[in-house]
Write a protein that holds these residues in place. Structure first.
Motif, PDB file in Angstrom:
ATOM      1  N   ILE A  80       0.841  -1.203   0.000  1.00 51.07           N
ATOM      2  CA  ILE A  80       0.000   0.000   0.000  1.00 51.07           C
ATOM      3  C   ILE A  80       0.872   1.248   0.000  1.00 51.07           C
ATOM      4  O   ILE A  80       0.641   2.198  -0.765  1.00 51.07           O
ATOM      5  N   ASP A  81       1.896   1.254   0.858  1.00 51.83           N
ATOM      6  CA  ASP A  81       2.774   2.419   0.942  1.00 51.83           C
ATOM      7  C   ASP A  81       3.608   2.590  -0.328  1.00 51.83           C
ATOM      8  O   ASP A  81       3.909   3.712  -0.739  1.00 51.83           O
ATOM      9  N   ARG A  82       3.972   1.497  -0.944  1.00 48.09           N
ATOM     10  CA  ARG A  82       4.833   1.567  -2.136  1.00 48.09           C
ATOM     11  C   ARG A  82       4.042   1.914  -3.392  1.00 48.09           C
ATOM     12  O   ARG A  82       4.511   2.677  -4.245  1.00 48.09           O
ATOM     13  N   LEU A  83       2.846   1.358  -3.524  1.00 47.92           N
ATOM     14  CA  LEU A  83       2.075   1.496  -4.760  1.00 47.92           C
ATOM     15  C   LEU A  83       1.024   2.593  -4.697  1.00 47.92           C
ATOM     16  O   LEU A  83       0.596   3.088  -5.730  1.00 47.92           O
ATOM     17  N   ASN A  84       0.558   2.946  -3.556  1.00 42.56           N
ATOM     18  CA  ASN A  84      -0.600   3.757  -3.160  1.00 42.56           C
ATOM     19  C   ASN A  84      -1.811   2.839  -3.023  1.00 42.56           C
ATOM     20  O   ASN A  84      -1.834   1.719  -3.558  1.00 42.56           O
ATOM     21  N   ILE A  85      -2.819   3.308  -2.308  1.00 45.18           N
ATOM     22  CA  ILE A  85      -3.929   2.437  -1.926  1.00 45.18           C
ATOM     23  C   ILE A  85      -4.742   1.983  -3.134  1.00 45.18           C
ATOM     24  O   ILE A  85      -5.201   0.840  -3.185  1.00 45.18           O
ATOM     25  N   LEU A  86      -4.907   2.837  -4.140  1.00 48.29           N
ATOM     26  CA  LEU A  86      -5.674   2.435  -5.322  1.00 48.29           C
ATOM     27  C   LEU A  86      -4.999   1.283  -6.049  1.00 48.29           C
ATOM     28  O   LEU A  86      -5.633   0.251  -6.332  1.00 48.29           O
ATOM     29  N   HIS A  87      -3.717   1.430  -6.346  1.00 52.13           N
ATOM     30  CA  HIS A  87      -3.022   0.385  -7.099  1.00 52.13           C
ATOM     31  C   HIS A  87      -2.855  -0.882  -6.268  1.00 52.13           C
ATOM     32  O   HIS A  87      -2.897  -1.995  -6.813  1.00 52.13           O
ATOM     33  N   ALA A  88      -2.689  -0.741  -4.961  1.00 53.27           N
ATOM     34  CA  ALA A  88      -2.607  -1.918  -4.106  1.00 53.27           C
ATOM     35  C   ALA A  88      -3.934  -2.665  -4.091  1.00 53.27           C
ATOM     36  O   ALA A  88      -3.968  -3.904  -4.095  1.00 53.27           O
ATOM     37  N   THR A  89      -5.036  -1.925  -4.104  1.00 50.84           N
ATOM     38  CA  THR A  89      -6.359  -2.557  -4.145  1.00 50.84           C
ATOM     39  C   THR A  89      -6.567  -3.297  -5.458  1.00 50.84           C
ATOM     40  O   THR A  89      -7.075  -4.426  -5.478  1.00 50.84           O
ATOM     41  N   MET A  90      -6.162  -2.679  -6.570  1.00 54.57           N
ATOM     42  CA  MET A  90      -6.282  -3.356  -7.858  1.00 54.57           C
ATOM     43  C   MET A  90      -5.437  -4.634  -7.886  1.00 54.57           C
ATOM     44  O   MET A  90      -5.864  -5.666  -8.419  1.00 54.57           O
ATOM     45  N   LEU A  91      -4.256  -4.581  -7.282  1.00 50.62           N
ATOM     46  CA  LEU A  91      -3.390  -5.758  -7.220  1.00 50.62           C
ATOM     47  C   LEU A  91      -4.053  -6.863  -6.401  1.00 50.62           C
ATOM     48  O   LEU A  91      -4.043  -8.039  -6.792  1.00 50.62           O
ATOM     49  N   ALA A  92      -4.636  -6.493  -5.272  1.00 51.24           N
ATOM     50  CA  ALA A  92      -5.307  -7.491  -4.431  1.00 51.24           C
ATOM     51  C   ALA A  92      -6.507  -8.095  -5.147  1.00 51.24           C
ATOM     52  O   ALA A  92      -6.780  -9.296  -5.017  1.00 51.24           O
ATOM     53  N   MET A  93      -7.225  -7.292  -5.923  1.00 51.19           N
ATOM     54  CA  MET A  93      -8.353  -7.823  -6.699  1.00 51.19           C
ATOM     55  C   MET A  93      -7.871  -8.798  -7.767  1.00 51.19           C
ATOM     56  O   MET A  93      -8.481  -9.844  -8.000  1.00 51.19           O
ATOM     57  N   GLN A  94      -6.768  -8.450  -8.443  1.00 48.59           N
ATOM     58  CA  GLN A  94      -6.184  -9.382  -9.408  1.00 48.59           C
ATOM     59  C   GLN A  94      -5.858 -10.713  -8.745  1.00 48.59           C
ATOM     60  O   GLN A  94      -6.146 -11.791  -9.295  1.00 48.59           O
ATOM     61  N   ARG A  95      -5.261 -10.655  -7.574  1.00 45.87           N
ATOM     62  CA  ARG A  95      -4.893 -11.870  -6.858  1.00 45.87           C
ATOM     63  C   ARG A  95      -6.122 -12.703  -6.504  1.00 45.87           C
ATOM     64  O   ARG A  95      -6.086 -13.936  -6.583  1.00 45.87           O
ATOM     65  N   ALA A  96      -7.209 -12.039  -6.113  1.00 47.87           N
ATOM     66  CA  ALA A  96      -8.418 -12.767  -5.760  1.00 47.87           C
ATOM     67  C   ALA A  96      -9.000 -13.489  -6.965  1.00 47.87           C
ATOM     68  O   ALA A  96      -9.365 -14.669  -6.890  1.00 47.87           O
ATOM     69  N   VAL A  97      -9.080 -12.805  -8.102  1.00 47.33           N
ATOM     70  CA  VAL A  97      -9.643 -13.425  -9.309  1.00 47.33           C
ATOM     71  C   VAL A  97      -8.728 -14.537  -9.807  1.00 47.33           C
ATOM     72  O   VAL A  97      -9.189 -15.628 -10.173  1.00 47.33           O
TER      73      VAL A  97
END
Length: 207
Positions: A80-97
């Motif tokens: 989150i700190d490295r990517l920002n919260i938006l991009h970290a959220t998109m990454l987590a969504m990718q991982r879930a799918v």
């Protein structure tokens, strides 16, 4: 990808995707993806925020039992700190799918933005109140993150994490000021960053 879609006609192999934890000052952002089984309906699905804790807990077990596929994923505080919260959220969504045991034909994402996926996707504003699969994902993500915050409350006592789940409530902000930031606080979020800067100034004055 923009798709014309009648939500009442959605059939199997459609994944609902949602997140919990974009706003808190600490802890991970947690996401979930769910493909419901039309042969095994789950009654009472709704936006997790509109359900009682007891009802969410019950549905959490039922979703995992009855869904065709489900996956809970996350992005850590460092991401989150490295990517920002938006991009970290998109990454987590990718991982879930990507973690689903069944490949969906379509992914419906709660909100106004879609992560990059290998299948067609569509953002659905307030989708957790419209699309059962998104509602199911919101329940899995919230229960999972809430449980983690209860555990972190024991590891970092005094902050009240079991109650506020990391959100910037007056209780949390007061504890942050009094106790300082923990390793699970998000350094890129303003209240945490300012508290760390204050601590650094105080340290330099005593040297």
């Amino acid at each position: 990808m923009q798709l014309g879609l009648d939500f009442t006609l959605v059939e199997a192999l459609v994944a609902g995707v949602d997140e919990v934890g974009r706003g808190p000052l600490c802890g991970p952002v947690v996401t979930a993806a769910v493909i419901l089984d039309p042969r095994r309906p789950i009654h009472g699905l709704n936006d997790s925020k509109k359900l009682t804790e007891a009802r969410r807990e019950k549905l959490f077990d039922e979703i995992r039992e009855k869904a065709l596929a489900w996956c809970i994923a996350r992005a850590e505080v460092e991401e989150i700190d490295r990517l920002n919260i938006l991009h970290a959220t998109m990454l987590a969504m990718q991982r879930a799918v990507e973690g689903l045991s069944v490949l969906p034909r379509l992914a419906l994402i709660d909100g106004n933005r879609c992560p990059v996926l290998s299948m067609p996707s569509r953002a659905v504003i307030q989708g957790d109140g419209q699309v059962p699969a998104i509602a199911a994902a919101s329940i899995l993500a919230k229960v999972s993150r809430d449980r983690e915050m209860h555990a972190l409350d024991l590891e970092y006592p005094g902050y009240g994490m079991a109650q506020h789940k990391g959100y910037p409530t007056p209780v949390h902000l007061e504890a942050l000021q009094r106790l300082g930031a923990t390793p699970i606080h998000r350094r890129s979020f303003a209240p945490v960053r300012l508290r760390l800067e204050q601590a650094l100034r105080e340290t330099s004055l005593t040297c």
